[in-house]
Design an enzyme around this catalytic site. Structure first.
Site, PDB file in Angstrom:
ATOM      1  N   SER A 123       0.835  -1.205   0.000  1.00 34.62           N
ATOM      2  CA  SER A 123       0.000   0.000   0.000  1.00 34.62           C
ATOM      3  C   SER A 123       0.864   1.246   0.000  1.00 34.62           C
ATOM      4  O   SER A 123       1.969   1.257   0.570  1.00 34.62           O
ATOM      5  CB  SER A 123      -0.854  -0.015   1.274  1.00 34.62           C
ATOM      6  OG  SER A 123      -1.430   1.239   1.480  1.00 34.62           O
ATOM      7  N   TYR A 148      -2.103  -0.634  10.923  1.00 37.01           N
ATOM      8  CA  TYR A 148      -2.322  -1.244   9.608  1.00 37.01           C
ATOM      9  C   TYR A 148      -1.139  -0.931   8.689  1.00 37.01           C
ATOM     10  O   TYR A 148      -0.537  -1.821   8.090  1.00 37.01           O
ATOM     11  CB  TYR A 148      -3.634  -0.748   8.976  1.00 37.01           C
ATOM     12  CG  TYR A 148      -3.707  -1.057   7.506  1.00 37.01           C
ATOM     13  CD1 TYR A 148      -3.883  -2.373   7.061  1.00 37.01           C
ATOM     14  CD2 TYR A 148      -3.549  -0.055   6.543  1.00 37.01           C
ATOM     15  CE1 TYR A 148      -3.904  -2.672   5.704  1.00 37.01           C
ATOM     16  CE2 TYR A 148      -3.569  -0.347   5.192  1.00 37.01           C
ATOM     17  CZ  TYR A 148      -3.750  -1.650   4.774  1.00 37.01           C
ATOM     18  OH  TYR A 148      -3.751  -1.959   3.432  1.00 37.01           O
ATOM     19  N   LYS A 152       1.841  -3.416   6.994  1.00 34.47           N
ATOM     20  CA  LYS A 152       2.153  -3.586   5.570  1.00 34.47           C
ATOM     21  C   LYS A 152       3.646  -3.362   5.336  1.00 34.47           C
ATOM     22  O   LYS A 152       4.285  -4.080   4.575  1.00 34.47           O
ATOM     23  CB  LYS A 152       1.341  -2.609   4.696  1.00 34.47           C
ATOM     24  CG  LYS A 152      -0.154  -2.772   4.718  1.00 34.47           C
ATOM     25  CD  LYS A 152      -0.648  -4.163   4.506  1.00 34.47           C
ATOM     26  CE  LYS A 152      -0.832  -4.599   3.081  1.00 34.47           C
ATOM     27  NZ  LYS A 152      -1.528  -5.925   2.994  1.00 34.47           N
TER      28      LYS A 152
HETATM   29  P1  NAD Z   1     -10.684  -7.501   1.377  1.00 34.07           P
HETATM   30  O1  NAD Z   1     -10.917  -7.484   2.839  1.00 34.07           O
HETATM   31  O2  NAD Z   1     -11.826  -7.351   0.467  1.00 34.07           O
HETATM   32  O3  NAD Z   1      -9.903  -8.839   0.969  1.00 34.07           O
HETATM   33  C1  NAD Z   1      -8.996  -9.475   1.824  1.00 34.07           C
HETATM   34  C2  NAD Z   1      -9.374 -10.952   1.871  1.00 34.07           C
HETATM   35  O4  NAD Z   1      -8.470 -11.616   2.760  1.00 34.07           O
HETATM   36  C3  NAD Z   1     -10.794 -11.194   2.417  1.00 34.07           C
HETATM   37  O5  NAD Z   1     -11.500 -12.014   1.516  1.00 34.07           O
HETATM   38  C4  NAD Z   1     -10.568 -11.874   3.753  1.00 34.07           C
HETATM   39  O6  NAD Z   1     -11.589 -12.796   4.044  1.00 34.07           O
HETATM   40  C5  NAD Z   1      -9.217 -12.530   3.541  1.00 34.07           C
HETATM   41  N1  NAD Z   1      -8.456 -12.775   4.768  1.00 34.07           N
HETATM   42  C6  NAD Z   1      -8.225 -11.919   5.793  1.00 34.07           C
HETATM   43  N2  NAD Z   1      -7.485 -12.505   6.744  1.00 34.07           N
HETATM   44  C7  NAD Z   1      -7.218 -13.765   6.290  1.00 34.07           C
HETATM   45  C8  NAD Z   1      -6.495 -14.863   6.818  1.00 34.07           C
HETATM   46  N3  NAD Z   1      -5.888 -14.793   8.017  1.00 34.07           N
HETATM   47  N4  NAD Z   1      -6.428 -16.002   6.089  1.00 34.07           N
HETATM   48  C9  NAD Z   1      -7.041 -16.095   4.885  1.00 34.07           C
HETATM   49  N5  NAD Z   1      -7.740 -15.090   4.348  1.00 34.07           N
HETATM   50  C10 NAD Z   1      -7.824 -13.940   5.034  1.00 34.07           C
HETATM   51  O7  NAD Z   1      -9.567  -6.392   1.082  1.00 34.07           O
HETATM   52  P2  NAD Z   1      -9.015  -5.861  -0.318  1.00 34.07           P
HETATM   53  O8  NAD Z   1      -9.434  -4.447  -0.457  1.00 34.07           O
HETATM   54  O9  NAD Z   1      -9.310  -6.815  -1.400  1.00 34.07           O
HETATM   55  O10 NAD Z   1      -7.474  -5.853  -0.002  1.00 34.07           O
HETATM   56  C11 NAD Z   1      -6.621  -6.908  -0.411  1.00 34.07           C
HETATM   57  C12 NAD Z   1      -5.205  -6.585   0.037  1.00 34.07           C
HETATM   58  O11 NAD Z   1      -4.804  -5.335  -0.520  1.00 34.07           O
HETATM   59  C13 NAD Z   1      -5.075  -6.450   1.558  1.00 34.07           C
HETATM   60  O12 NAD Z   1      -3.852  -7.075   1.939  1.00 34.07           O
HETATM   61  C14 NAD Z   1      -4.974  -4.952   1.774  1.00 34.07           C
HETATM   62  O13 NAD Z   1      -4.187  -4.627   2.884  1.00 34.07           O
HETATM   63  C15 NAD Z   1      -4.300  -4.493   0.484  1.00 34.07           C
HETATM   64  N6  NAD Z   1      -4.630  -3.101   0.142  1.00 34.07           N
HETATM   65  C16 NAD Z   1      -5.935  -2.741  -0.016  1.00 34.07           C
HETATM   66  C17 NAD Z   1      -6.242  -1.415  -0.300  1.00 34.07           C
HETATM   67  C18 NAD Z   1      -7.680  -0.984  -0.449  1.00 34.07           C
HETATM   68  O14 NAD Z   1      -7.943   0.224  -0.337  1.00 34.07           O
HETATM   69  N7  NAD Z   1      -8.614  -1.862  -0.721  1.00 34.07           N
HETATM   70  C19 NAD Z   1      -5.217  -0.461  -0.436  1.00 34.07           C
HETATM   71  C20 NAD Z   1      -3.899  -0.882  -0.309  1.00 34.07           C
HETATM   72  C21 NAD Z   1      -3.605  -2.215  -0.006  1.00 34.07           C
END
Ligand code: NAD
Ligand code: UDP
Length: 348
Positions: A123, A148, A152
């Protein structure tokens, strides 16, 4: 075959569709703590093929070991993680355990299985409050303002140290700016698990008359209209970037970092105006105090991704908002719940 951890989540599901469309076999591992099994059917209906699925925690080493034994996994896209900033302040250990601990366990299992190609959902938060815009990958990683963000950055360190210890690793750290939008089919989008923290899901719920008013956090920032400026990037563009990163890493070793943003920042008010143009729906606003930990502005220099992996965001802001609105309207028509929190505990 590509393993996607967190593949039923918002970004992972779009990556799954893109990989399936690219002809890859896809296996998803997700514990469904923030997503639903129904996403698998939606992925299949969009991509025309069903990904494999295992409901498990990414920290469960024995499950990972058996997956790597059973399936011909060549590479991993690691999206599994927790992402709610406020929750990470209240429950930091859960965030470190999942985001850092999960990355450690995954790397251990990959190394043991001899799988060394990894793409990680990082991120822009790892840059902290960067004084210089646009932010290039050479900008030092700063002091993320919450657990958070720290988790990361720590996960990035885990992967860097691991790759430094063994030249067979080939790792891509994808630093997303602000992912928004939805699949153009209206079938896949971001469904927040409770009251949304992020601008877009909140704005969509206000536009859908599920919430009364969009609170704009701060109109006294040193930005042209006083509201915070961010680099919003379409989730479909991100998904395309993962496919390109995986292909690039096939012939490389070491750690490669790419910013995934458009290179252009928009203020909160500009986003609201663009949304009103794209949807024809008015969004009532109220101006509130700044949100703690927020920075004034943040946008990417995405030139390195263009140069190295040929990735460039193709969708403009209005297209992102139009797609997000279509998803919001379609999920209401499908009668999907406003928040996953309203689902029964089983299946989560
Ligand atoms: P999301 O919550 O929709 O998807 C994350 C998925 O991981 C979910 O389906 C959840 O059930 C699963 N999960 C969580 N903990 C788990 C575990 N211990 N074991 C197995 N599965 C697990 O989030 P997203 O927006 O799709 O984000 C995906 C990744 O991208 C994350 O790592 C997040 O930190 C990163 N990210 C997201 C954003 C954003 O704004 N959406 C920005 C920067 C980085
Ligand atoms: N924001 C806002 N109201 C909200 C949510 C967010 O005004 O309900 C603002 C926030 O202050 C920031 C921008 O919208 O300037 C993007 O916030 P978001 O939480 O989506 O992303 P991040 O701050 O993590 O980049």
């Amino acid at each position: 075959m590509i393993l996607i951890t967190g593949g039923t989540g918002y970004i992972g599901a779009h990556v799954a569709v893109e990989l399936l469309n690219n002809g890859d076999q896809v296996l998803i591992l997700d514990n469904l703590c923030n997503s639903s099994r129904t996403t698998l059917g939606l992925i299949a209906s969009v991509a025309g093929r069903t990904p494999g699925f295992v409901q498990a925690d990414v920290r469960h080493r024995r499950t990972l070991n058996s997956l790597f034994r059973e399936y011909p996994i060549e590479a991993v896209v690691h999206c599994a993680g927790l992402k709610a900033v406020g929750e990470s302040v209240r429950d930091p250990l859960r965030y470190y355990a999942t985001n850092v601990g999960g990355s450690v366990t995954l790397c251990q299992a990959m190394a043991e299985a001899g799988v060394f190609r990894l793409v990680f959902s990082s991120s822009a938060t790892v840059y902290g409050d960067c004084p210089q815009m646009p932010i290039a990958e050479t900008c030092p990683t700063g002091q993320p303002t919450n657990p958070y963000g720290q988790s990361k950055l720590m996960a990035e360190h885990v992967m860097r140290s691991t790759a430094a210890s063994d030249p067979r690793w080939s790792v891509g750290l994808l630093r997303y700016f602000n992912p928004i939008g939805a699949h153009r089919s209206g079938k896949l989008g971001e469904r927040p698990s409770s009251t949304p923290n992020n601008l877009l899901p909140y704005l969509l719920q206000v536009a859908a008359r599920e919430r009364a008013v969009l609170k704009v956090f701060g109109n006294d920032y040193p930005t042209p209209d006083g509201t915070g400026v961010r680099d919003y990037v379409h989730v479909a563009d991100l998904a395309d970037g993962h496919v390109r990163a995986l292909e690039f890493l096939r012939g490389e070793t070491g750690v490669h970092v790419w910013n995934f943003g458009t290179g252009r920042g928009y203020s909160v008010l500009e986003v609201v105006q663009a949304f009103e143009r794209a949807s024809g729906v008015r969004v009532p606003l109220s101006f509130e105090a700044r949100r703690e930990g927020d920075i004034a502005r943040c946008w990417a220099d995405p030139a390195k991704a263009a140069r190295q992996i040929g990735w460039k965001a193709r969708h403009g802001l209005e297209q992102m908002l139009e797609d997000a609105w279509r998803w919001q309207c379609c999920s209401r028509e499908r009668g999907e719940p406003l928040a996953l929190a309203t689902l029964p505990a089983t299946g989560r």
